[in-house]
Scaffold this motif. Structure first.
Motif, PDB file in Angstrom:
ATOM      1  N   GLY A  30      34.496 -72.228  39.647  1.00 34.67           N
ATOM      2  CA  GLY A  30      34.215 -73.141  40.739  1.00 34.67           C
ATOM      3  C   GLY A  30      32.846 -73.799  40.645  1.00 34.67           C
ATOM      4  O   GLY A  30      32.588 -74.789  41.328  1.00 34.67           O
ATOM      5  N   GLU A  31      31.969 -73.282  39.772  1.00 31.02           N
ATOM      6  CA  GLU A  31      30.663 -73.893  39.555  1.00 31.02           C
ATOM      7  C   GLU A  31      30.801 -75.226  38.814  1.00 31.02           C
ATOM      8  O   GLU A  31      29.934 -76.088  38.905  1.00 31.02           O
ATOM      9  N   TYR A  32      31.917 -75.392  38.076  1.00 31.05           N
ATOM     10  CA  TYR A  32      32.095 -76.569  37.233  1.00 31.05           C
ATOM     11  C   TYR A  32      33.277 -77.433  37.654  1.00 31.05           C
ATOM     12  O   TYR A  32      33.304 -78.627  37.340  1.00 31.05           O
ATOM     13  N   ILE A  33      34.248 -76.851  38.347  1.00 27.70           N
ATOM     14  CA  ILE A  33      35.461 -77.570  38.729  1.00 27.70           C
ATOM     15  C   ILE A  33      35.767 -77.267  40.187  1.00 27.70           C
ATOM     16  O   ILE A  33      35.627 -76.124  40.640  1.00 27.70           O
ATOM     17  N   ASN A  34      36.176 -78.282  40.929  1.00 23.97           N
ATOM     18  CA  ASN A  34      36.576 -78.080  42.318  1.00 23.97           C
ATOM     19  C   ASN A  34      37.902 -77.321  42.373  1.00 23.97           C
ATOM     20  O   ASN A  34      38.920 -77.817  41.882  1.00 23.97           O
ATOM     21  N   LEU A  35      37.873 -76.135  42.949  1.00 21.82           N
ATOM     22  CA  LEU A  35      39.074 -75.308  43.048  1.00 21.82           C
ATOM     23  C   LEU A  35      39.628 -75.370  44.471  1.00 21.82           C
ATOM     24  O   LEU A  35      38.869 -75.497  45.440  1.00 21.82           O
ATOM     25  N   PRO A  36      40.952 -75.297  44.618  1.00 20.31           N
ATOM     26  CA  PRO A  36      41.531 -75.252  45.966  1.00 20.31           C
ATOM     27  C   PRO A  36      41.099 -73.975  46.683  1.00 20.31           C
ATOM     28  O   PRO A  36      41.155 -72.881  46.114  1.00 20.31           O
ATOM     29  N   GLN A  37      40.659 -74.105  47.925  1.00 23.45           N
ATOM     30  CA  GLN A  37      40.124 -72.957  48.645  1.00 23.45           C
ATOM     31  C   GLN A  37      40.219 -73.199  50.143  1.00 23.45           C
ATOM     32  O   GLN A  37      40.384 -74.328  50.604  1.00 23.45           O
ATOM     33  N   LEU A  38      40.110 -72.118  50.888  1.00 30.63           N
ATOM     34  CA  LEU A  38      40.043 -72.162  52.348  1.00 30.63           C
ATOM     35  C   LEU A  38      38.659 -71.679  52.741  1.00 30.63           C
ATOM     36  O   LEU A  38      38.264 -70.551  52.437  1.00 30.63           O
ATOM     37  N   THR A 177      13.334 -70.529  58.772  1.00 28.30           N
ATOM     38  CA  THR A 177      12.439 -71.677  58.697  1.00 28.30           C
ATOM     39  C   THR A 177      13.254 -72.958  58.618  1.00 28.30           C
ATOM     40  O   THR A 177      14.490 -72.918  58.505  1.00 28.30           O
ATOM     41  N   LYS A 178      12.555 -74.074  58.665  1.00 21.94           N
ATOM     42  CA  LYS A 178      13.238 -75.354  58.505  1.00 21.94           C
ATOM     43  C   LYS A 178      13.888 -75.440  57.126  1.00 21.94           C
ATOM     44  O   LYS A 178      14.967 -76.004  56.974  1.00 21.94           O
ATOM     45  N   GLY A 179      13.227 -74.833  56.123  1.00 24.26           N
ATOM     46  CA  GLY A 179      13.829 -74.805  54.788  1.00 24.26           C
ATOM     47  C   GLY A 179      15.127 -74.030  54.777  1.00 24.26           C
ATOM     48  O   GLY A 179      16.090 -74.412  54.097  1.00 24.26           O
ATOM     49  N   ASP A 180      15.181 -72.903  55.544  1.00 27.75           N
ATOM     50  CA  ASP A 180      16.422 -72.138  55.645  1.00 27.75           C
ATOM     51  C   ASP A 180      17.516 -72.969  56.300  1.00 27.75           C
ATOM     52  O   ASP A 180      18.679 -72.946  55.872  1.00 27.75           O
ATOM     53  N   LYS A 181      17.149 -73.699  57.346  1.00 26.36           N
ATOM     54  CA  LYS A 181      18.126 -74.533  58.045  1.00 26.36           C
ATOM     55  C   LYS A 181      18.715 -75.581  57.106  1.00 26.36           C
ATOM     56  O   LYS A 181      19.941 -75.783  57.063  1.00 26.36           O
ATOM     57  N   ASP A 182      17.856 -76.225  56.334  1.00 24.74           N
ATOM     58  CA  ASP A 182      18.325 -77.250  55.400  1.00 24.74           C
ATOM     59  C   ASP A 182      19.156 -76.626  54.280  1.00 24.74           C
ATOM     60  O   ASP A 182      20.161 -77.208  53.845  1.00 24.74           O
ATOM     61  N   MET A 183      18.751 -75.442  53.814  1.00 22.29           N
ATOM     62  CA  MET A 183      19.490 -74.774  52.749  1.00 22.29           C
ATOM     63  C   MET A 183      20.896 -74.409  53.186  1.00 22.29           C
ATOM     64  O   MET A 183      21.874 -74.623  52.465  1.00 22.29           O
ATOM     65  N   VAL A 184      21.022 -73.842  54.418  1.00 23.06           N
ATOM     66  CA  VAL A 184      22.337 -73.456  54.926  1.00 23.06           C
ATOM     67  C   VAL A 184      23.218 -74.683  55.109  1.00 23.06           C
ATOM     68  O   VAL A 184      24.403 -74.684  54.747  1.00 23.06           O
ATOM     69  N   ARG A 185      22.650 -75.737  55.641  1.00 26.82           N
ATOM     70  CA  ARG A 185      23.435 -76.958  55.842  1.00 26.82           C
ATOM     71  C   ARG A 185      23.946 -77.517  54.520  1.00 26.82           C
ATOM     72  O   ARG A 185      25.104 -77.914  54.403  1.00 26.82           O
ATOM     73  N   GLU A 186      23.088 -77.520  53.519  1.00 28.15           N
ATOM     74  CA  GLU A 186      23.494 -78.041  52.216  1.00 28.15           C
ATOM     75  C   GLU A 186      24.514 -77.111  51.561  1.00 28.15           C
ATOM     76  O   GLU A 186      25.455 -77.577  50.893  1.00 28.15           O
ATOM     77  N   MET A 187      24.363 -75.793  51.739  1.00 28.38           N
ATOM     78  CA  MET A 187      25.321 -74.843  51.184  1.00 28.38           C
ATOM     79  C   MET A 187      26.705 -75.050  51.790  1.00 28.38           C
ATOM     80  O   MET A 187      27.718 -75.095  51.077  1.00 28.38           O
ATOM     81  N   ASN A 194      34.035 -80.323  48.621  1.00 25.93           N
ATOM     82  CA  ASN A 194      35.100 -80.094  47.643  1.00 25.93           C
ATOM     83  C   ASN A 194      36.391 -80.753  48.142  1.00 25.93           C
ATOM     84  O   ASN A 194      36.965 -80.347  49.160  1.00 25.93           O
ATOM     85  N   PRO A 195      36.895 -81.774  47.456  1.00 26.41           N
ATOM     86  CA  PRO A 195      38.087 -82.482  47.945  1.00 26.41           C
ATOM     87  C   PRO A 195      39.348 -81.633  47.940  1.00 26.41           C
ATOM     88  O   PRO A 195      40.363 -82.040  48.511  1.00 26.41           O
ATOM     89  N   ARG A 196      39.289 -80.460  47.321  1.00 28.80           N
ATOM     90  CA  ARG A 196      40.469 -79.587  47.274  1.00 28.80           C
ATOM     91  C   ARG A 196      40.345 -78.409  48.240  1.00 28.80           C
ATOM     92  O   ARG A 196      41.134 -77.468  48.171  1.00 28.80           O
ATOM     93  N   SER A 197      39.363 -78.445  49.101  1.00 29.51           N
ATOM     94  CA  SER A 197      39.186 -77.353  50.055  1.00 29.51           C
ATOM     95  C   SER A 197      39.838 -77.699  51.392  1.00 29.51           C
ATOM     96  O   SER A 197      39.868 -78.854  51.800  1.00 29.51           O
ATOM     97  N   ILE A 198      40.350 -76.675  52.047  1.00 28.77           N
ATOM     98  CA  ILE A 198      40.843 -76.776  53.422  1.00 28.77           C
ATOM     99  C   ILE A 198      39.765 -76.176  54.318  1.00 28.77           C
ATOM    100  O   ILE A 198      39.338 -75.032  54.109  1.00 28.77           O
TER     101      ILE A 198
END
Length: 561
Positions: A30-38, A177-187, A194-198
């Protein structure tokens, strides 16, 4: 959408297909290819953990220090026979400091994942990932690593779900911290993009849905609502009289989603503390109260949600897996081609010498073909014209020859009306046209004796970028010859000094030195068009110095032949 009952879940799931996808996740594909996931997403305190507890029947730790601080993949698989097994592993993130240690960690002797056992596992994982356990330790609060829980047993349903940290707006001093907030949002966004995620989007029903940040994120990545299944929690906390708005939402009268909305009633804090309330029974009793009893069974309750998810996940996997397989095959081919391009193993000194010898032989073959114009012998000559060494040398010779013919003499020789005695009129006319054409193309008042720009790191080796005046018109040659005669007269009688020819020739060929040096000592590399120097001349000298050539075949090689 028709919903199957729990009695025929096995007809909805595709165990072989889901197992393949889970194995791809375990290999970090999944690090290299979008996998179907929930993936389960939501703001903090939206009831996300309670929904997961209802789906998985796992007692998620409620200690604030052990809340979701990394993604957790929970896999349920049904086996024909045998005892229930629980296996915990970690999939390292791309920025993990100790990927080998994380990959080797495994907990497979668990008999159950009750509250105490789950908390013990989470504490060990937190320490292994190096996450913060106190305000003063200075360690990170969140991690990009993934905890993988695989639960297999004869009574399990086929389901795989990924839980990610909850979105939060306000930071906690000493904790986030604000960095944690931005990190979680980006994660979270990374999983949602991922276009194959539900996306199982959890939203509390007792707040204004429009104010939930997760809804804005969902609209950003899925504007048409094709991949989003909405879950409304805390219906028992809705203000009296506001229930109709939630009913309209669930009935798809507003904020339409292709996968729809489902209401889930989780246990309250008092019920959890007492520990005697049956979750499913309490939810069923609540469903029978107005106005929730007006909703169809497939839109209320954890059982309806689980059935919908199993159907949705299976359909999504079947539709997207052919694309996944094609992408994996392509990447495998690309990797195999890259490995093949690296050549054989070069671990021993003999293998390394053999590899270098192979490169030198290949270079020698290409050089021989380039010098003999055997361009059909290698496809490289078609794709890289600059490898046509002999052709480039001949073309450069033509430029040098024309420069010498047009600009090499100081005074242009005059011709009589009948033309050159050794040439026909047509030949003289043609030669004059060539000279005039060359001058017209040059369009300069001074000749640049070198054809390339300066290169600072080679200025010591090459001839300087000199310029020279254009040829003096032929009308001045008579007066110049007369001046040379008078300046060279001796005691001869009726003739001229024998040194006159040498004197006039010396001045007439004054430009030859600079033009010849620029031609001999400085050229473009015939392989890469990059600068290189030869001390003796490319045509006359056996030295071919490719020190400054950066062609991949002959990089860093010095060839003397």
């Amino acid at each position: 959408m028709s919903i199957q009952t729990s009695d025929d879940h096995e007809s909805l799931a595709d165990p072989a297909l889901l197992d393949k996808i889970d194995k791809l996740f375990a290999c970090n594909v999944g690090e290299y290819i979008n996998l179907p996931q929930l993936v389960v997403v939501g703001d903090q305190s939206s009831g996300k953990s309670s929904v997961l507890e209802g789906l998985t029947k796992l007692a998620f730790p409620r200690d604030s220090g052990l809340c979701t601080r990394f993604a957790t993949q929970i896999i349920f698989r049904r086996i024909e026979a045998g005892e229930r097994t629980i296996t915990d592993t970690i999939i390292p993130g791309s920025d993990a400091n100790n990927p080998s240690q994380l990959r080797e960690w495994k907990a497979s002797d668990l008999q159950s994942l009750d509250g105490a056992a789950f908390s013990a596992v989470m504490s060990e994982v937190h320490a292994l990932m190096g996450l913060s356990t106190s305000k003063e330790d200075g360690k990170p609060t969140f991690s990009s690593n993934v905890l993988r829980l695989e639960i297999c047993g004869p009574d399990e349903d086929h389901l795989s779900v990924i839980d990610v940290p909850g979105i939060f707006r306000n930071t906690t001093p000493g904790v986030t911290t604000k960095g944690d907030k931005d990190m979680v949002r980006e994660m979270v966004l990374e999983y949602m993009r991922n276009p194959r995620s539900i996306m199982l989007t959890v939203v509390p029903a007792n707040v204004d849905i429009a104010t939930q940040e997760i809804i804005d994120m969902e609209r950003e990545v899925d504007p048409e609502g094709k991949r989003t299944l909405g879950v409304l929690t805390k219906p028992d906390l809705i203000d009296r009289g506001a229930e109709s708005r939630v009913v309209d939402l669930v009935e798809d009268r507003e904020m339409r989603l292709k996968l729809g909305w489902i209401i889930v009633r989780n246990l309250g804090q008092m019920e959890l503390q007492e520990g005697i309330t049956d979750r499913d029974a309490a939810e069923e009793r609540f469903r029978l109260t107005p106005p929730w009893n007006t909703l169809s069974k497939d839109r209320f309750g954890i059982k309806a949600l689980k059935s919908r998810l199993q159907e949705t996940v299976t359909v999504n996997a079947r539709e997207t897996f052919p694309e996944v397989r094609g992408e994996i095959s392509k990447k495998l081919r690309d990797c195999q081609n890259e490995l093949q391009a690296l050549g054989v193993e070069r671990e021993t000194r003999e293998q390394q010498l053999g590899y270098l010898l192979g490169i030198m032989n290949l270079f020698q073959d290409i050089t021989r073909q380039a010098l003999t114009t055997s361009y059909s012998s290698n496809d490289s000559f078609d794709s890289q014209w600059e490898l046509r060494l002999a052709t480039r040398i001949v073309n450069r010779n033509d430029v040098f020859s024309k420069d010498m013919a047009v600009w090499g003499h100081k005074y242009e020789f005059a011709r009589d009306a009948d033309g050159d005695s050794n040439s026909s009129d047509s030949e003289v006319k043609h030669e004059d046209e060539d000279v005039e054409s060359a001058r017209a193309v040059a369009r300069v008042e001074h000749l640049k004796i070198r054809k390339t720009s300066d290169m600072p790191d080679l200025e010591v080796l090459v001839h300087s970028m000199e310029t020279d005046r254009v040829v003096t018109p032929r009308s001045h040659i008579h007066s110049w010859i007369e001046k040379q005669y008078r300046d060279s007269r001796g005691f001869e009688i009726g003739t001229f000094s024998s040194t006159l020819l040498a004197t006039t020739m010396k001045q007439q060929s004054d430009k030859w030195t600079s033009i010849a040096r620029a031609y001999i000592r400085y050229h473009l590399c015939p392989v890469t068009m990059s600068h290189r120097a030869c001390h003796h001349g490319i045509l006359d000298c056996p030295c071919v110095w490719f020190r400054y050539c950066h062609h991949p075949i002959i990089s860093n090689l010095v060839i003397v032949h």
